[in-house]
Enzyme design. Structure first.
Site, short mmCIF file in Angstrom:
data_model
loop_
_atom_site.label_atom_id
_atom_site.label_comp_id
_atom_site.label_asym_id
_atom_site.label_seq_id
_atom_site.Cartn_x
_atom_site.Cartn_y
_atom_site.Cartn_z
CE LYS A 41 -14.51 -8.73 -7.09
NZ LYS A 41 -14.19 -8.45 -8.34
NE ARG A 111 -18.69 -7.79 -8.22
CZ ARG A 111 -19.01 -7.83 -6.83
NH1 ARG A 111 -20.09 -8.59 -6.59
NH2 ARG A 111 -18.17 -7.00 -6.01
N GLY A 120 -4.78 -6.16 -12.53
CA GLY A 120 -4.49 -6.44 -13.79
C GLY A 120 -5.92 -7.37 -14.43
CG MET A 122 -12.26 -7.37 -17.72
SD MET A 122 -13.71 -8.24 -18.47
CE MET A 122 -15.17 -8.08 -17.44
NE ARG A 355 -11.06 -6.41 -1.25
CZ ARG A 355 -10.87 -5.93 -2.41
NH1 ARG A 355 -10.34 -6.74 -3.28
NH2 ARG A 355 -10.86 -4.69 -2.67
CG HIS A 473 31.90 -4.26 1.79
ND1 HIS A 473 31.70 -3.08 2.08
CD2 HIS A 473 32.47 -4.92 2.65
CE1 HIS A 473 32.13 -3.02 3.33
NE2 HIS A 473 32.79 -4.08 3.83
NE ARG A 661 34.72 -15.17 12.38
CZ ARG A 661 34.02 -14.76 11.28
NH1 ARG A 661 33.43 -15.45 10.59
NH2 ARG A 661 34.25 -13.42 10.93
CD GLU A 794 33.19 -20.84 8.37
OE1 GLU A 794 32.52 -19.79 7.89
OE2 GLU A 794 34.05 -20.73 9.29
CB SER A 813 28.13 -21.42 15.15
OG SER A 813 27.25 -20.54 14.48
N GLY A 815 28.09 -21.23 9.50
CA GLY A 815 28.56 -20.24 8.78
C GLY A 815 28.08 -20.31 7.40
CB THR A 816 24.53 -19.97 6.13
OG1 THR A 816 24.02 -19.21 6.76
CG2 THR A 816 24.12 -21.50 6.90
CG ASN A 817 27.04 -15.23 4.97
OD1 ASN A 817 26.03 -15.58 5.17
ND2 ASN A 817 27.55 -14.15 5.52
CB CYS A 880 26.53 -17.03 13.43
SG CYS A 880 27.81 -17.79 12.65
CE1 TYR A 900 23.47 -19.53 17.82
CE2 TYR A 900 23.50 -21.34 19.33
CZ TYR A 900 24.19 -20.47 18.44
OH TYR A 900 25.49 -20.30 18.25
P1 ADP Z 1 -13.31 -4.96 -7.83
O1 ADP Z 1 -12.62 -6.38 -7.85
O2 ADP Z 1 -12.60 -3.96 -8.53
O3 ADP Z 1 -13.77 -4.71 -6.51
P2 ADP Z 1 -16.10 -5.60 -8.07
O4 ADP Z 1 -16.48 -6.61 -8.94
O5 ADP Z 1 -16.05 -5.90 -6.35
O6 ADP Z 1 -14.74 -4.90 -8.79
O7 ADP Z 1 -16.81 -4.31 -8.60
C1 ADP Z 1 -16.70 -2.72 -8.23
C2 ADP Z 1 -17.81 -2.28 -7.77
O8 ADP Z 1 -18.88 -2.26 -8.79
C3 ADP Z 1 -18.37 -2.80 -6.57
O9 ADP Z 1 -17.91 -2.28 -5.52
C4 ADP Z 1 -19.85 -2.30 -6.54
O10 ADP Z 1 -19.88 -0.95 -6.11
C5 ADP Z 1 -20.23 -2.30 -8.12
N1 ADP Z 1 -20.94 -3.46 -8.26
C6 ADP Z 1 -20.23 -4.59 -8.65
N2 ADP Z 1 -21.42 -5.54 -8.93
C7 ADP Z 1 -22.45 -4.84 -8.70
C8 ADP Z 1 -24.09 -4.93 -8.52
N3 ADP Z 1 -24.35 -6.36 -8.89
N4 ADP Z 1 -24.76 -4.21 -8.30
C9 ADP Z 1 -24.47 -2.98 -7.87
N5 ADP Z 1 -23.15 -2.53 -7.84
C10 ADP Z 1 -22.23 -3.50 -8.23
MG MG Z 2 -14.87 -5.18 -5.39
MG MG Z 3 32.79 -17.72 7.33
#
Ligand code: ADP
Ligand code: MG
Ligand code: MG
Length: 928
Positions: A41, A111, A120, A122, A355, A473, A661, A794, A813, A815-817, A880, A900
């Site tokens: 980001k 962010r 996962g 924040m 991204r 199998h 074979r 093999e 060839s 036979g890696t098994n 193979c 190959y």
């Molecule tokens: P994620 O990783 O879940 O995409 P982001 O950090 O991109 O999280 O934030 C999610 C959303 O929050 C963004 O798509 C945007 O719409 C809003 N957001 C984040 N920062 C700002 C900001 N500075 N101003 C306005 N909206 C924001």
């Molecule tokens: Mg985002």
């Molecule tokens: Mg064999």
């Protein structure tokens, strides 16, 4: 990518290291190359700023700070806070606002942002910096009381949930109650007064749940939020995800502090997410959703149903055009499809994230092909961007995603062989064949499968087993013949007597004849017949085009393992350039042949001994003569049948090499199981006597019983002990070759001798077979047959003495098994059903070595390649074993310089791509 960035400007810092990179006013200290340090980001925001795109000013605290935070025992490194304060002051200067300034408040978002976008981590906190005083400033400045209170209640809600860990549903509940009280259907229907009440309520929720007052001081808010982002790096969900995805723990996450822009300022404001192309189909259209009068989390969380991005064209045509232009600019800048997040504040567009877009397999292929045609990327780049798994997915049927939403899942097992299969449940291979013969579609349900079930597996739509791992199998054969398979569904209780099965966990049961749907891609078994979406290679011109480019790049050829003409033809359609393994003994099991083979085996030992006597001029008993006659009669029949098989294969592979074979498995694999036969004979004896045939069979099975059949009389050892098997096979191959050639074909025969561990084994076998070659040539009227003798490597000893072995082998060839099995000293069947899965789970082994080539096994291969080519520089070398279709293993084969890889027909397209990628990687490594 091309970057406009110059070297990042230096920045004074109080901390021991530089932890901060800022952007704003059209310049940035970071850039797209710095994803390790700034996260995806942060690097994207810097790069967009440099590219002249509108971004709100802000700064990134580096991933290094995160690592140092943990190294110091969850404390901000000394001096970092001072540097943060300085960075905040810069943002204040750039925006003309003050953090905590009631007159003109600066609000920010905090962010998280790791190198890879990662569930996962924040969630983002918006509107940080608000309190009762700055709120008044915000309201005064915007003359919009409703907006102010809306921003504040959102902030308390997000900060409370994310940073203070208050149960989010408590806020949601209060919001719903407020809407009810005011007769509002949408959040936007709540007026300022209602929102103000809600803020009071939210604060009491925080107090009650967290036991703390909601922090008023913007700097305290910022400090807590930064630490919460760092802490989330080692949160349970993030850790589990990294483990699953093999992402290192020490990458750390960056923190981005970004000036807030407001999409919730009225109908001339809004927020959205969009892809520069459709990530499902790859079509070149702007794809996404946007909401007016909303903040970012509304779109993502689906709080209101967002209209399609095209709606923006009507609502705000100028902004839409600008956004479209920016999308195109970013796409050509990054030379890939972008996933964009943006906000519009009173008609002004701000970019908040860019991204590379995640995409489906179909989109990946189409986008890569289109971008080459557009001249944006090279063919090499296109190849590098498609994942082998994408190719695999495109060749598998899938279930209709709509239908899956309501489908009733019976059980989940291992996703052993991908694809979707629908059929009626049957519990034995014979039933499968019977039902299919009368036009039914079936799914074969077994506790586990053995070679005896092959005929049932071959006609079934899919296979599910209760026991056995991803290389049991069932799994191996299913992948080989391209059938979807779920293996090791431990919760499924299969009862052959009642022809029914039940899952202990879900309580769902089914019986013979019930419709079931099996998803080998995910490992799920569903009740009923679900609709599928089919995928045929012939119907995918873009995939074929891209693979055609791969063909132009790769060095290794891609051959296939095929035992039958139909398989060979199919593999050829997928682009196979030869057969690397044709297992003759598979043909032994078909129909009438098994009887003939058994007949031969019953007298094989006696006949072989008698022939030796005869050759030495000793007299033969009547019994001996009879054994020879019976044996030769069976073998003669077999020879004719096998010749027909080979002719079929040669025709299907006309002009391409076919490696055949000679017999490999121990003979008792063609006989009934010892226990079964013992029970049969014993029972019959109790009821008045067993037949002579059954008793003879039992005696033979007993005499052939081995403690370790995989290490016993098989492969070339068998050919040496009972030469007639390999002799008739050789004659069948050569006569087939002659017949097809006479009919105008171009058969290329290669005869392969398995399991050689000592050069003398090969030498002896070759002498034996060369005599047959001469006999065949003479019988055919003095023609010269074209063929080559080679061997499988093999057995570890074979690899270590490859220089000796190469003297008598025109090709190798791997036979890696077996080579893996013998290098590790694992019995594969026992290991995979037993300790191996645990080994992999516990990290004792990094991967299952039967799926991905182990480095030590590859090391033995390297020895064999080097020694083999030292003896015979033009030695042709391939693989193979099943590894030949595994992308990671194909990379290793490229490094080894193999000629190959050979894999099952369905893996051929994947292997074509992976072999090309392996070349590109090798070149990239070399140029480093
Ligand atoms: P994620 O990783 O879940 O995409 P982001 O950090 O991109 O999280 O934030 C999610 C959303 O929050 C963004 O798509 C945007 O719409 C809003 N957001 C984040 N920062 C700002 C900001 N500075 N101003 C306005 N909206 C924001
Ligand atoms: Mg985002
Ligand atoms: Mg064999």
């Amino acid at each position: 990518m091309t970057t406009t960035a110059t070297a990042p400007a230096d920045r004074a810092h109080k901390a021991a290291k530089r932890y901060i990179y800022a952007w704003g006013d059209g310049t940035a200290e970071g850039n797209a190359q710095m994803r390790d340090l700034l996260g995806g980001k942060g690097a994207g925001l810097a790069e967009m700023t440099i590219a002249g795109l509108p971004t709100p000013p802000g700064f990134t605290i580096t991933t290094e700070a995160c690592n140092d935070y943990f190294a110091a025992g969850e404390k901000l490194p000394d001096g970092l806070w001072d540097d943060v304060l300085e960075a905040v002051r810069e943002v204040e200067r750039s925006t003309g606002k003050g953090f905590g300034d009631p007159a003109n408040p600066l609000l920010v978002s905090v962010r998280s942002g790791a190198k890879f976008s990662m569930p996962g981590m924040m969630d983002t906190v918006l509107n940080l910096g608000l309190n009762e005083r700055t709120l008044q400033g915000l309201i005064a400045l915007t003359s919009n009381e409703r907006f102010g209170w809306d921003a504040y209640r959102r902030f308390i809600q997000m900060f409370g949930r994310i940073v203070m860990e208050v149960g989010g549903e408590r806020f949601d509940h209060a919001l719903e109650e407020a809407k009810k009280r005011h007769g509002a259907t949408q959040d936007t229907d709540l007026d300022a007064a209602a929102l103000k009440d809600l803020v009071g309520e939210f604060k009491s929720i925080v107090k009650a749940d967290a036991g703390l007052d909601f922090p008023d001081d913007p700097y305290e808010q910022l400090d807590l939020a930064i630490k919460a982002v760092f802490a989330s790096w080692f949160g349970r969900r993030a850790k589990d995800y990294r483990k699953n995805q093999h992402i290192a723990d020490d990458l750390g996450t960056a923190v981005n502090v970004v000036t807030m822009v407001f999409g919730n300022m009225g109908d001339d404001s809004g927020t959205g997410v969009a892809f520069t192309r459709d990530p499902n189909t790859g079509e070149k259209v702007l794809f996404g959703e946007y909401l007016t009068n909303a903040q970012g989390e509304d779109v993502v969380a689906g709080i209101r149903t967002a209209p399609k991005i095209a709606q923006m064209q009507t609502d705000m045509p100028d902004v839409y055009r600008e956004f479209q232009r920016i999308g195109q600019q970013l796409e050509s800048h990054y030379r890939d499809v972008q996933d964009l997040e943006f906000t519009i504040e009173r008609g002004r567009l701000y970019m908040l994230q860019t991204r590379s877009a995640k995409r489906t397999a179909a989109a990946a292929v189409r986008i890569a092909a289109d971008m080459v045609d557009e001249g944006t990327i090279t063919k090499e780049e296109a190849i590098a961007r498609i994942e082998p798994a994408h190719v695999d997915q495109l060749l598998r049927d899938t279930f209709d995603p709509k239908a899956l939403e309501t489908a009733k899942r019976i059980v989940k097992g291992l996703n052993a062989s991908p694809g979707a299969a629908v059929g009626r449940a049957v519990f034995s291979a014979d039933t499968a064949v019977e039902w299919v013969d009368r036009g039914e579609k079936v799914v074969l349900v077994r506790i586990e499968t053995s070679p005896d079930d092959f005929h049932g597996m071959a006609v079934a739509e899919g296979i599910i087993t209760a026991r056995g791992g991803a290389t049991s199998h069932a799994a191996v054969v299913a992948r080989q013949i391209g059938k979807p398979c779920v293996a090791g569904s431990a919760d499924l209780m299969v009862d052959y007597d009642t022809k029914s099965a039940a899952c202990a966990r879900t309580g769902i049961d089914f019986k013979e004849g019930d419709w079931v749907s099996l998803d080998g891609t995910t490992g799920d078994l569903y009740l009923g017949a679900l609709p599928t979406v089919s995928a045929r290679f012939e119907d995918q011109p873009e995939l074929q085009k891209v693979l055609g480019w791969a063909d132009g790049i790769r060095r290794m050829e891609v051959w296939t393992n095929a035992d039958k003409p139909e398989e060979a033809a199919q593999a050829r359609g997928y682009g196979a350039q030869g057969i690397g393994l044709c297992r003759t003994e598979h043909m032994f099991r078909e129909g009438e042949r098994l009887e003939i083979v058994r007949d031969a085996i019953l007298v094989a030992n006696q006949a072989t001994r008698a022939k030796a006597k005869r050759a030495a001029g000793e007299p033969l008993s009547d019994d001996d003569t009879e054994a020879i006659d019976r044996f030769d009669a069976a073998m003669a029949k077999l020879e004719v049948l096998q010749q027909g098989d080979f002719e079929g294969i040669f025709r299907a592979m006309d002009g391409l090499p076919v490696v055949i074979r000679l017999i490999d498995p121990p003979l008792h694999e063609f006989l009934p199981n010892l226990e079964e036969q013992l029970v049969k004979v014993t029972k019959a004896e109790l009821q008045g006597g067993a037949t002579e045939e059954d008793k003879e069979l039992l005696a033979t099975i007993k005499s052939m019983h081995e403690q370790n059949p995989m290490l016993g009389l098989r492969g070339c050892r068998l050919g040496i002990m009972i030469p007639d098997f390999v002799k008739i096979q050789t004659r069948a191959i050569l006569n087939a070759q002659i017949a097809v050639k006479r009919a105008g074909g171009n058969p290329i025969a290669k005869i392969m001798i398995p399991l050689v561990g000592h050069a003398n084994e090969l030498k002896r076998t070759k002498e034996l077979l060369e005599a047959e070659v001469e006999a065949v040539e003479a019988a055919a009227g003095g023609v010269d047959v074209d063929y080559k003798f080679g061997t499988m490597i093999e057995v570890p000893r074979g690899a270590l003495t490859a220089d000796e072995i190469a003297k008598d082998a025109a090709f190798f060839s791997f036979g890696t098994n077996d080579l893996t099995q013998m290098t590790f000293g694992y019995s594969r069947d026992d290991a995979e059903g037993g300790f191996l899965l645990k080994y992999v789970e516990d990290g004792i082994l990094p991967v299952n070595p039967f799926q991905t080539l182990d480095d030590a096994v590859a090391g033995l291969m390297k020895v064999a390649v080097d020694k083999g080519r030292a003896t015979r520089p033009d030695l042709e070398i391939g693989i193979c074993g099943e590894h030949g279709g595994d992308p990671a293993s194909i990379f290793k084969c490229e490094e080894l310089g193999l000629d190959y890889v050979s894999c099952s027909p369905f893996r051929v397209p994947v292997a074509r791509l992976a072999a090309a990628q392996a070349v590109l990687t090798r070149i990239a490594e070399r140029d480093k």
